[in-house]
Design a protein around this motif. Structure first.
Motif, PDB file in Angstrom:
ATOM      1  N   UNK A   1       9.646 -12.062  -4.278  1.00 20.11           N
ATOM      2  CA  UNK A   1       8.296 -11.707  -3.828  1.00 20.11           C
ATOM      3  C   UNK A   1       7.295 -12.637  -4.507  1.00 20.11           C
ATOM      4  N   UNK A   2       6.607 -13.443  -3.705  1.00 24.23           N
ATOM      5  CA  UNK A   2       5.658 -14.397  -4.246  1.00 24.23           C
ATOM      6  C   UNK A   2       4.350 -13.697  -4.641  1.00 24.23           C
ATOM      7  N   UNK A   3       3.650 -14.284  -5.613  1.00 23.86           N
ATOM      8  CA  UNK A   3       2.356 -13.770  -5.996  1.00 23.86           C
ATOM      9  C   UNK A   3       1.319 -14.030  -4.916  1.00 23.86           C
ATOM     10  N   UNK A   4       0.325 -13.157  -4.821  1.00 24.79           N
ATOM     11  CA  UNK A   4      -0.701 -13.345  -3.812  1.00 24.79           C
ATOM     12  C   UNK A   4      -1.761 -12.274  -3.871  1.00 24.79           C
ATOM     13  N   UNK A   5      -2.771 -12.426  -3.036  1.00 20.72           N
ATOM     14  CA  UNK A   5      -3.822 -11.426  -2.938  1.00 20.72           C
ATOM     15  C   UNK A   5      -3.455 -10.447  -1.841  1.00 20.72           C
ATOM     16  N   UNK A   6      -3.284  -9.183  -2.216  1.00 20.31           N
ATOM     17  CA  UNK A   6      -2.931  -8.142  -1.266  1.00 20.31           C
ATOM     18  C   UNK A   6      -4.191  -7.396  -0.818  1.00 20.31           C
ATOM     19  N   UNK A   7      -4.179  -6.973   0.418  1.00 15.82           N
ATOM     20  CA  UNK A   7      -5.251  -6.144   0.957  1.00 15.82           C
ATOM     21  C   UNK A   7      -4.690  -4.768   1.278  1.00 15.82           C
ATOM     22  N   UNK A   8      -5.314  -3.742   0.685  1.00 11.06           N
ATOM     23  CA  UNK A   8      -4.980  -2.354   0.995  1.00 11.06           C
ATOM     24  C   UNK A   8      -6.154  -1.791   1.785  1.00 11.06           C
ATOM     25  N   UNK A   9      -6.085  -1.744   3.108  1.00  6.15           N
ATOM     26  CA  UNK A   9      -7.229  -1.288   3.907  1.00  6.15           C
ATOM     27  C   UNK A   9      -7.385   0.225   3.857  1.00  6.15           C
ATOM     28  N   UNK A  10      -8.611   0.647   3.683  1.00  4.19           N
ATOM     29  CA  UNK A  10      -8.936   2.073   3.723  1.00  4.19           C
ATOM     30  C   UNK A  10      -8.071   2.916   2.796  1.00  4.19           C
ATOM     31  N   UNK A  11      -7.676   2.295   1.655  1.00  4.47           N
ATOM     32  CA  UNK A  11      -6.903   3.002   0.628  1.00  4.47           C
ATOM     33  C   UNK A  11      -5.555   3.498   1.133  1.00  4.47           C
TER      34      UNK A  11
END
Length: 383
Positions: A251-261
């Motif tokens: 699993x590569x590092x990166x910016x994750x987006x968690x929409x609407x929690x």
């Protein structure tokens, strides 16, 4: 309605909204436009293996010079080992020193010590161990600690939990404490909740994002197969942004987006290893496993536009920090130098350096800094 990033682990104010304070600098806090920025503090961790204490380097915009060991020169003593993070809030700077179990509180302009807070005294011997990252909101400063978190690389197990302490900025006393997950790192406050990146020290057993109700203290953690080693958390509206370092293999590092929690909908916006922001822009550099970076870019969370900067990336030996000044828009990348005795390897026990770029990605200047740059904090304020 426009979304603004509300909190990162380094500087928590954007270009459009900047948290400022009233005249006594310790009362209610309100948003004002940022109009002034005098310089940048480079938070340097030092190196435990070589017994090198951490330090502060100050970059003065007016003179375009960098002065090292500023805390030592102002106070006649060292910060100690592993200076990990800092924020400026009101007229004070708060500095987290992990291996000393201290939060140093200094005057943001002069760096003169106001108080050294021993976190194990403040929170208790177990809870106050290893302060890591800070944020601030409504007259309070929040900082994470490893607390009772434990790990065993031999067996691949981990246990215990960390904490987040809340400091009253007037009394500098403990206002409250929240229980977080294992090995908490970055923290953010928004929407009446405390968000905590629980890294689990990369053990992959219980990584999560704590979502703690500030009134009840109840944690509704977010877990996902893409949240494996979270280090930094930010909030814009109801969306959560997480810098995750990955598992260093599959699993590569990166910016994750968690929409609407919603943890089940977590996606990767882009691969990267370090992030910073100003206003609605996220600035990122991708330097996998400490190699020369492959990309340096910005991302606008409103438009979804990604801008890649055409710069000589080979000038960075091993970048460790990226940040953008909320007042000027200038971008700063701090990097390790090459190890003089081991060509091709990072020099973790030698001074690092900082490259300064214009908002459009033009190289403006470079500065020397102390050993092990960990964070950059801007001396930005309104008047």
């Amino acid at each position: 309605m426009k979304k603004y990033l509300l909190s990162f682990a380094v500087l928590l104010m954007g270009a459009a909204l900047f948290t400022a304070c009233n005249d006594d600098n310790d009362g209610p806090y309100y948003p004002f436009p940022v109009v002034v920025s005098d310089g940048a503090y480079v938070i340097c961790g030092g190196n435990m293996g070589s017994s090198i204490n951490g330090s502060l380097t100050y970059i003065d915009y007016a003179t375009q010079t960098a002065a090292q060991n500023q805390f030592m020169s102002k106070n006649g003593r060292s910060l100690g080992m592993t200076v990990n993070d800092a924020i400026i809030y009101g007229n004070k700077m708060y500095i987290a020193v992990t291996n000393e179990n201290t939060i140093e509180v200094v005057d943001a302009k002069t760096l003169e010590s106001i108080k050294q807070i021993k976190t194990t005294d403040l929170m208790g011997v177990e809870r106050g161990v290893s302060p890591r990252h800070l944020t601030a909101s409504e007259g309070k400063v929040y900082f994470s600690t490893y607390g009772s978190s434990v790990s065993d690389f031999g067996t691949g197990t981990s246990g215990g939990n960390g904490y987040v302490a809340v400091l009253d900025t007037v009394t500098l006393g403990l206002a409250s404490t929240y229980i977080a997950g294992r090995y908490p790192e970055g923290v953010a406050v928004a929407n009446g909740h405390l968000y905590v990146a629980n890294s689990d020290y990369g053990m992959l057993n219980e990584p999560s994002i704590s979502v703690i109700d500030l009134k009840t203290g109840i944690d509704s953690p977010i877990k996902s197969d893409k949240i494996v080693n979270p280090m930094t958390v930010a909030v814009a509206g109801s969306d959560i942004y997480v810098l995750d370092m990955g598992n260093y293999s599959t699993v590569m590092g990166g910016l994750r987006l968690i929409p609407n929690r919603m943890g089940s909908e977590t996606t990767t916006l882009f691969d990267c290893t370090h992030v910073g922001f100003a206003g609605t822009n996220i600035y990122a550099v991708n330097s996998v496993y400490g190699t020369n970076p492959t990309e340096f870019f910005s991302y606008n969370i409103l438009t979804g536009e990604k801008t890649t900067y055409q710069v000589g990336l080979d000038r960075f030996f091993n970048p460790n920090v990226i940040a953008a000044d909320p007042a000027t828009g200038k971008i700063y990348i701090a990097s390790y130098n090459e190890n003089p005795s081991r060509p091709g390897k990072a020099g973790y026990a030698v001074n690092g350096y900082v490259a300064e770029y214009s908002p459009s990605g033009e190289l403006l200047n470079t500065y020397d800094c102390g050993v092990g740059p960990n964070a950059i904090v801007f001396n930005a304020y309104w008047k």
